[in-house]
Design a protein around this motif. Structure first.
Motif, PDB file in Angstrom:
ATOM      1  N   THR A  47       8.930 -11.833   5.982  1.00 66.53           N
ATOM      2  CA  THR A  47       9.134 -10.394   5.751  1.00 66.53           C
ATOM      3  C   THR A  47      10.173 -10.195   4.651  1.00 66.53           C
ATOM      4  N   THR A  73       5.872  -6.299   7.268  1.00 67.04           N
ATOM      5  CA  THR A  73       6.066  -6.610   8.679  1.00 67.04           C
ATOM      6  C   THR A  73       5.229  -7.843   8.998  1.00 67.04           C
ATOM      7  N   GLU A 120       9.350  -8.596   0.966  1.00 68.93           N
ATOM      8  CA  GLU A 120      10.013  -7.352   0.552  1.00 68.93           C
ATOM      9  C   GLU A 120      10.828  -7.577  -0.719  1.00 68.93           C
ATOM     10  N   VAL A 155       7.593  -2.643   1.488  1.00 67.65           N
ATOM     11  CA  VAL A 155       7.935  -2.917   2.880  1.00 67.65           C
ATOM     12  C   VAL A 155       6.933  -3.914   3.439  1.00 67.65           C
ATOM     13  N   ARG A 173       6.366  -1.302  11.456  1.00 67.67           N
ATOM     14  CA  ARG A 173       7.506  -2.121  11.061  1.00 67.67           C
ATOM     15  C   ARG A 173       8.701  -1.747  11.939  1.00 67.67           C
ATOM     16  N   ASP A 198       9.948   4.440  10.519  1.00 65.85           N
ATOM     17  CA  ASP A 198       9.724   3.312   9.621  1.00 65.85           C
ATOM     18  C   ASP A 198       8.257   3.278   9.190  1.00 65.85           C
ATOM     19  N   ALA A 199       7.890   2.237   8.469  1.00 65.77           N
ATOM     20  CA  ALA A 199       6.548   2.120   7.885  1.00 65.77           C
ATOM     21  C   ALA A 199       5.493   1.727   8.911  1.00 65.77           C
TER      22      ALA A 199
END
Length: 178
Positions: free
Chosen positions: A148, A160, A152, A158, A7, A69-70
């Protein structure tokens, strides 16, 4: 084979590793083979325990490039099966700007019935299942809809997103890489 969807990672940009750093961190994390695909933080990965490889690489990516980030790991076969459902083909529209695939984790599953359209009428979520959503986005003015953001907001987790074109190219590259 698996795919890692990072992400907010853009190779070589501030706060993101370059290709060598990304692939090297995953190899040192235990990957058998790694191939970064495009520049958007999508990585083909062969590993016995892909989630552990990604977790092991996370610290190095943080120290090398400040990336924290994820990363969402999915089996490549899931993508092949999902696109084979023909969801996009059943929802053709001249208003479509992009067909998208959004990967999400954490939080809860969205409670929408599909197809679902957001209040701005620029995102249609066509299918949701097992942490993946297929959507159509429109670009009515200067900016396109954001699946996205919608995922979310709905899940509290989260997400992407990649375009269907990127996923198609990824699957083609993976077939040649095998």
């Amino acid at each position: 084979m698996h795919v890692v969807f990072y992400r907010n990672l853009n190779l070589g940009h501030a706060g993101s590793p370059n290709r060598e750093q990304l692939e090297g961190a995953l190899e040192r994390g235990g990957a058998l083979r790694v191939r970064s695909f495009q520049t958007n933080g999508t990585v083909l990965l062969e590993a016995d325990a892909p989630e552990r490889v990604v977790a092991a690489a996370a610290g190095e990516l943080g120290s090398l490039a400040g990336y924290d980030d994820a990363a969402i790991v999915r089996p490549l076969a899931d993508l092949e099966e999902l696109l084979a459902l023909g969801v996009f083909e059943k929802h053709q529209s001249p208003r479509t700007y992009r067909e998208t695939v959004t990967f999400f984790q954490g939080g809860k599953e969205p409670s929408w019935s599909t197809p679902w359209t957001n209040s701005k009428d620029d995102v249609d979520v066509l299918h949701v299942g097992d942490g993946i959503a297929l959507s159509l986005i429109r670009k009515p003015r200067n900016s396109a809809g954001s699946p996205t953001f919608e995922l979310e907001r709905a899940t509290g987790g989260v997400a992407t997103t990649r375009t269907r074109g990127s996923i198609d190219r990824l699957l083609n590259a993976a077939a040649k890489w095998k």
